[in-house]
Write a protein that holds these residues in place. Structure first.
Motif, PDB file in Angstrom:
ATOM      1  N   SER A  53      46.253  29.550  52.105  1.00 32.72           N
ATOM      2  CA  SER A  53      46.087  29.425  53.547  1.00 32.72           C
ATOM      3  C   SER A  53      47.250  28.703  54.218  1.00 32.72           C
ATOM      4  CB  SER A  53      44.785  28.690  53.858  1.00 32.72           C
ATOM      5  OG  SER A  53      44.782  27.410  53.246  1.00 32.72           O
ATOM      6  N   SER A  54      48.255  28.292  53.446  1.00 34.68           N
ATOM      7  CA  SER A  54      49.434  27.633  54.015  1.00 34.68           C
ATOM      8  C   SER A  54      50.650  28.006  53.168  1.00 34.68           C
ATOM      9  CB  SER A  54      49.243  26.105  54.033  1.00 34.68           C
ATOM     10  OG  SER A  54      49.022  25.612  52.720  1.00 34.68           O
ATOM     11  N   ASP A  55      51.833  27.589  53.606  1.00 31.80           N
ATOM     12  CA  ASP A  55      53.072  27.960  52.920  1.00 31.80           C
ATOM     13  C   ASP A  55      53.013  27.594  51.436  1.00 31.80           C
ATOM     14  OD1 ASP A  55      53.783  28.595  55.457  1.00 31.80           O
ATOM     15  OD2 ASP A  55      55.408  27.138  55.642  1.00 31.80           O
ATOM     16  N   THR A  56      53.273  28.585  50.601  1.00 29.14           N
ATOM     17  CA  THR A  56      53.177  28.381  49.157  1.00 29.14           C
ATOM     18  C   THR A  56      54.214  29.242  48.457  1.00 29.14           C
ATOM     19  OG1 THR A  56      50.788  27.988  49.317  1.00 29.14           O
ATOM     20  CG2 THR A  56      51.656  28.536  47.138  1.00 29.14           C
ATOM     21  N   THR A  57      54.771  28.735  47.358  1.00 28.78           N
ATOM     22  CA  THR A  57      55.662  29.531  46.513  1.00 28.78           C
ATOM     23  C   THR A  57      55.189  29.422  45.072  1.00 28.78           C
ATOM     24  OG1 THR A  57      57.579  29.227  47.960  1.00 28.78           O
ATOM     25  CG2 THR A  57      58.021  29.879  45.689  1.00 28.78           C
ATOM     26  N   GLU A  58      54.975  30.567  44.441  1.00 32.20           N
ATOM     27  CA  GLU A  58      54.525  30.599  43.055  1.00 32.20           C
ATOM     28  C   GLU A  58      55.391  31.558  42.252  1.00 32.20           C
ATOM     29  OE1 GLU A  58      52.395  28.686  41.765  1.00 32.20           O
ATOM     30  OE2 GLU A  58      51.047  28.011  43.356  1.00 32.20           O
ATOM     31  N   SER A  59      55.630  31.225  40.967  1.00 25.84           N
ATOM     32  CA  SER A  59      56.433  32.073  40.093  1.00 25.84           C
ATOM     33  C   SER A  59      55.730  32.278  38.755  1.00 25.84           C
ATOM     34  CB  SER A  59      57.811  31.449  39.866  1.00 25.84           C
ATOM     35  OG  SER A  59      58.515  31.320  41.084  1.00 25.84           O
ATOM     36  N   ASN A  60      55.824  33.511  38.249  1.00 27.13           N
ATOM     37  CA  ASN A  60      55.320  33.841  36.914  1.00 27.13           C
ATOM     38  C   ASN A  60      53.860  33.429  36.711  1.00 27.13           C
ATOM     39  OD1 ASN A  60      57.942  34.807  35.949  1.00 27.13           O
ATOM     40  ND2 ASN A  60      58.534  32.646  36.082  1.00 27.13           N
ATOM     41  N   LYS A  61      53.059  33.609  37.742  1.00 27.07           N
ATOM     42  CA  LYS A  61      51.667  33.215  37.684  1.00 27.07           C
ATOM     43  C   LYS A  61      50.787  34.461  37.642  1.00 27.07           C
ATOM     44  CE  LYS A  61      48.395  30.021  39.900  1.00 27.07           C
ATOM     45  NZ  LYS A  61      48.222  29.030  40.994  1.00 27.07           N
ATOM     46  N   THR A  62      49.598  34.344  37.033  1.00 25.85           N
ATOM     47  CA  THR A  62      48.658  35.461  36.955  1.00 25.85           C
ATOM     48  C   THR A  62      47.454  35.194  37.852  1.00 25.85           C
ATOM     49  OG1 THR A  62      49.305  36.029  34.697  1.00 25.85           O
ATOM     50  CG2 THR A  62      47.147  36.789  35.444  1.00 25.85           C
ATOM     51  N   TYR A  63      47.121  36.194  38.663  1.00 25.02           N
ATOM     52  CA  TYR A  63      45.930  36.137  39.510  1.00 25.02           C
ATOM     53  C   TYR A  63      45.009  37.282  39.102  1.00 25.02           C
ATOM     54  CZ  TYR A  63      49.042  33.359  42.490  1.00 25.02           C
ATOM     55  OH  TYR A  63      49.927  32.414  42.966  1.00 25.02           O
ATOM     56  N   SER A  64      43.716  37.019  38.959  1.00 31.35           N
ATOM     57  CA  SER A  64      42.822  38.086  38.526  1.00 31.35           C
ATOM     58  C   SER A  64      41.424  37.887  39.099  1.00 31.35           C
ATOM     59  CB  SER A  64      42.748  38.150  37.000  1.00 31.35           C
ATOM     60  OG  SER A  64      42.172  36.965  36.489  1.00 31.35           O
ATOM     61  N   SER A  65      40.709  39.024  39.199  1.00 33.93           N
ATOM     62  CA  SER A  65      39.301  38.995  39.596  1.00 33.93           C
ATOM     63  C   SER A  65      38.602  40.176  38.962  1.00 33.93           C
ATOM     64  CB  SER A  65      39.153  39.069  41.115  1.00 33.93           C
ATOM     65  OG  SER A  65      37.791  39.264  41.468  1.00 33.93           O
ATOM     66  N   THR A  66      37.404  39.935  38.444  1.00 35.49           N
ATOM     67  CA  THR A  66      36.576  41.010  37.884  1.00 35.49           C
ATOM     68  C   THR A  66      35.309  41.213  38.707  1.00 35.49           C
ATOM     69  OG1 THR A  66      35.485  39.441  36.407  1.00 35.49           O
ATOM     70  CG2 THR A  66      37.437  40.574  35.552  1.00 35.49           C
ATOM     71  N   THR A  67      35.246  40.568  39.855  1.00 39.17           N
ATOM     72  CA  THR A  67      34.054  40.602  40.703  1.00 39.17           C
ATOM     73  C   THR A  67      34.228  41.614  41.824  1.00 39.17           C
ATOM     74  OG1 THR A  67      33.639  38.263  40.258  1.00 39.17           O
ATOM     75  CG2 THR A  67      32.542  39.219  42.182  1.00 39.17           C
ATOM     76  N   GLY A  68      33.235  42.457  42.036  1.00 37.13           N
ATOM     77  CA  GLY A  68      33.296  43.423  43.118  1.00 37.13           C
ATOM     78  C   GLY A  68      33.361  42.744  44.473  1.00 37.13           C
ATOM     79  N   SER A  69      34.089  43.371  45.420  1.00 38.33           N
ATOM     80  CA  SER A  69      34.240  42.850  46.784  1.00 38.33           C
ATOM     81  C   SER A  69      34.841  41.454  46.805  1.00 38.33           C
ATOM     82  CB  SER A  69      32.891  42.869  47.521  1.00 38.33           C
ATOM     83  OG  SER A  69      32.413  44.193  47.618  1.00 38.33           O
ATOM     84  N   GLN A  70      35.706  41.185  45.856  1.00 38.96           N
ATOM     85  CA  GLN A  70      36.453  39.922  45.829  1.00 38.96           C
ATOM     86  C   GLN A  70      37.925  40.246  45.564  1.00 38.96           C
ATOM     87  OE1 GLN A  70      36.522  37.191  42.347  1.00 38.96           O
ATOM     88  NE2 GLN A  70      35.575  35.704  43.750  1.00 38.96           N
ATOM     89  N   ASN A  71      38.795  39.604  46.321  1.00 39.25           N
ATOM     90  CA  ASN A  71      40.229  39.787  46.115  1.00 39.25           C
ATOM     91  C   ASN A  71      40.732  38.899  44.991  1.00 39.25           C
ATOM     92  OD1 ASN A  71      40.032  39.672  49.561  1.00 39.25           O
ATOM     93  ND2 ASN A  71      40.684  41.548  48.533  1.00 39.25           N
ATOM     94  N   GLY A  91      36.290  45.488  38.985  1.00 39.61           N
ATOM     95  CA  GLY A  91      35.093  45.250  39.791  1.00 39.61           C
ATOM     96  C   GLY A  91      34.936  46.335  40.828  1.00 39.61           C
ATOM     97  N   GLU A  92      33.719  46.879  40.921  1.00 38.61           N
ATOM     98  CA  GLU A  92      33.450  48.020  41.793  1.00 38.61           C
ATOM     99  C   GLU A  92      33.117  47.569  43.214  1.00 38.61           C
ATOM    100  OE1 GLU A  92      33.638  51.179  40.514  1.00 38.61           O
ATOM    101  OE2 GLU A  92      34.288  50.235  38.642  1.00 38.61           O
ATOM    102  N   SER A  93      33.382  48.488  44.157  1.00 41.61           N
ATOM    103  CA  SER A  93      32.992  48.259  45.540  1.00 41.61           C
ATOM    104  C   SER A  93      32.753  49.608  46.171  1.00 41.61           C
ATOM    105  CB  SER A  93      34.076  47.499  46.293  1.00 41.61           C
ATOM    106  OG  SER A  93      33.645  47.189  47.605  1.00 41.61           O
ATOM    107  N   SER A  94      32.186  49.622  47.358  1.00 40.13           N
ATOM    108  CA  SER A  94      31.938  50.879  48.053  1.00 40.13           C
ATOM    109  C   SER A  94      31.862  50.601  49.544  1.00 40.13           C
ATOM    110  CB  SER A  94      30.625  51.521  47.581  1.00 40.13           C
ATOM    111  OG  SER A  94      29.541  50.667  47.858  1.00 40.13           O
ATOM    112  N   GLY A  95      31.923  51.670  50.329  1.00 39.92           N
ATOM    113  CA  GLY A  95      31.715  51.530  51.758  1.00 39.92           C
ATOM    114  C   GLY A  95      32.964  51.183  52.521  1.00 39.92           C
TER     115      GLY A  95
END
Length: 481
Positions: A53-71, A91-95
């Motif tokens: 939500s604010s200025d950020t710098t990240e390197s060589n990092k992993t982001y993941s989600s297995t939950t539907g309707s979640q980024n 993760g599945e979603s619809s609509g």
């Protein structure tokens, strides 16, 4: 000996300055809102496995989600940068929430935030799991990234609600149905692509689906099953120096014909009604199955300039009613402008459709125009330096020709009728100009001035050494004498 000393000093200075001269000279430079309602405002709620939500710098990092309707990564504020990060989403979603607002995307940027992505990989495996998504006032700049999506309704790079996305030198591949590599949906936005390769393999998955303003430059587009490019409603696609190859092997939804470039209005509310626009310049467009361009249930403007257009199966342009819109008023109304454009292929226009065709700047059209005499209206405007060569009897409503003798219209053994009256033309044989494809020249590598200056500098040093040797020998001879 004073002369020898001076020359020696000059030699030393030359050697010292040579690196400076060499690296001070740079190499030659390298060559070269649309959509429907609901832009940027929604009551949908977002959740992210990781939120910025604010200025950020990240390197060589992993982001993941297995939950539907979640980024996997949700960016809601600030200006942030990701360097060579890995983003994974399942993760599945619809609509509508996933397709219109990006609630199941791997990366979602909205609410005025800006995300700069440099390198890295993005992978999604779940329905409605788009990879990189800019919504509303969100902005994404993504460079040198690899994007893969495997399930249905999962685009590569995407904008909706007025979002902005700029992609440079990315490699994008989608496998699912309804999964355009370059995708937009309700509310549109602006999406600009520079370089890179974008490939789709599913039914209803064009390389580009536009309910936005989309531009590609120096890009490779491949569709192995669906249309190549689709423009819905009052939106646009512009391709410059782009290679588009399409093999539309599977019909999707209401589609009744195979085609490469498709301009229409679905009436679903995803795109405003109005003029659809397609522009191609200095590009190669290859159609392996079906028509090159198909227009239905919309007004459209098509501009073609200096392209190589290859059709291995169907016609050049088809304008007719389909299954979209209200029967009897769902034809197409097209303005086709060709400038310095050579193209072959028939033009089909049905009885509720119209065409305004313009050829300028030495254009060539090899075609049968409205050969079944069904069109509601066809007007043709042709410059004196442009040419039409008929391959069948053709019927048009009006003709405006700078050459009043019609000597730039080659009948080729056929007849041309204007408003029901046969008109005269050139009965000779036309020799086709060299095609755009024949004019393609292998691009020479940029000149490397550093190498040139190095060679010149070494040559000067060699010459100075030879002069010194000659002078020394002469001195020795003079001393002996």
């Amino acid at each position: 000996m004073k002369i020898v000393r001076k020359i020696f000093i000059l030699l030393i200075i030359s050697i010292l300055l040579m690196p400076i001269v060499t690296y001070a000279v740079p190499d030659a430079p390298p060559g070269g809102m649309g959509g429907g309602p609901s832009r940027g405002t929604t009551s949908v709620s977002y959740t992210g496995a990781t939120t910025i939500s604010s200025d950020t710098t990240e390197s060589n990092k992993t982001y993941s989600s297995t939950t539907g309707s979640q980024n996997s990564l949700l960016v809601s504020g600030g200006t942030s940068t990701l360097n060579k990060c890995t983003i994974e989403k399942s993760g599945e979603s619809s609509g509508d929430e996933a397709d219109f607002y990006g609630t199941n995307a791997a990366v979602l940027v909205y609410n005025g935030a800006t995300l700069n992505i440099k390198g890295g990989s993005f992978t999604t495996n779940g329905s409605h799991a788009n990879a990189v998504f800019a919504y509303g006032t969100g902005t994404i700049n993504i460079n040198d990234a690899t994007i893969n999506t495997t399930s249905n309704n999962s685009g590569g790079v995407m904008v909706t609600g007025g979002g902005t996305l700029n992609a440079t030198n990315c490699t994008v591949k989608t496998l699912g149905n309804s999964s355009a590599a370059i995708r937009s949906d309700r509310g549109g936005g602006t999406l600009t692509v520079e370089g890179g390769t974008y490939e789709t393999n599913g039914m209803g998955s064009p390389a580009i689906y536009s309910t936005a303003n989309i531009t590609t430059n120096n890009t490779k587009l491949i569709s192995t099953s669906s249309e190549g490019i689709v423009v819905e409603g009052a939106n646009s696609v512009t391709i410059n120096n782009t290679n588009l190859t399409d093999t539309n092997t599977t019909l999707n939804g209401n589609s009744e014909t195979y085609k490469n470039i498709f301009l229409y209005q679905s009436m679903s509310g995803d795109a405003d009604q109005g003029t659809a626009s397609f522009t191609a310049k200095d590009s190669t467009i290859t159609t392996n199955k079906g028509d090159t361009i198909f227009v239905t249930n919309t007004t459209a403007t098509i501009s073609l300039e200096n392209n190589t257009i290859i059709n291995n199966d169907g016609d050049l342009l088809r304008i007719q009613a389909g299954k979209w819109g209200n029967s009897g008023s769902n034809g197409g109304h097209v303005t086709l402008n060709m400038s310095n454009q050579s193209v072959e292929g028939n033009i089909i226009v049905d009885n509720i459709s119209t065409l305004n065709l313009s050829l300028t700047d030495g254009s060539e059209l090899f075609s049968g125009i409205n050969t079944d005499n069904q069109a509601n209206n066809i007007s043709v405007n042709i410059s004196k330096d442009s040419v039409i060569v008929l391959n069948a009897d053709s019927y048009i409503t009006s003709l405006t020709n700078e050459d009043t003798t019609n000597q730039n219209i080659y009948l080729n053994g056929h007849k041309l009728y204007v408003n029901g009256k046969e008109v005269e033309g050139n009965t000779g044989t036309y020799e086709k100009k060299t095609t755009n494809e024949d004019n393609l020249v292998e691009e020479l590598p940029p000149t490397n001035y550093a190498i040139i200056f190095t060679v010149v500098g070494l040559s000067l040093v060699f010459v100075l050494l030879v002069i010194i040797v000659i002078i020394i020998k002469r001195k020795k001879v003079n001393i002996k004498q």
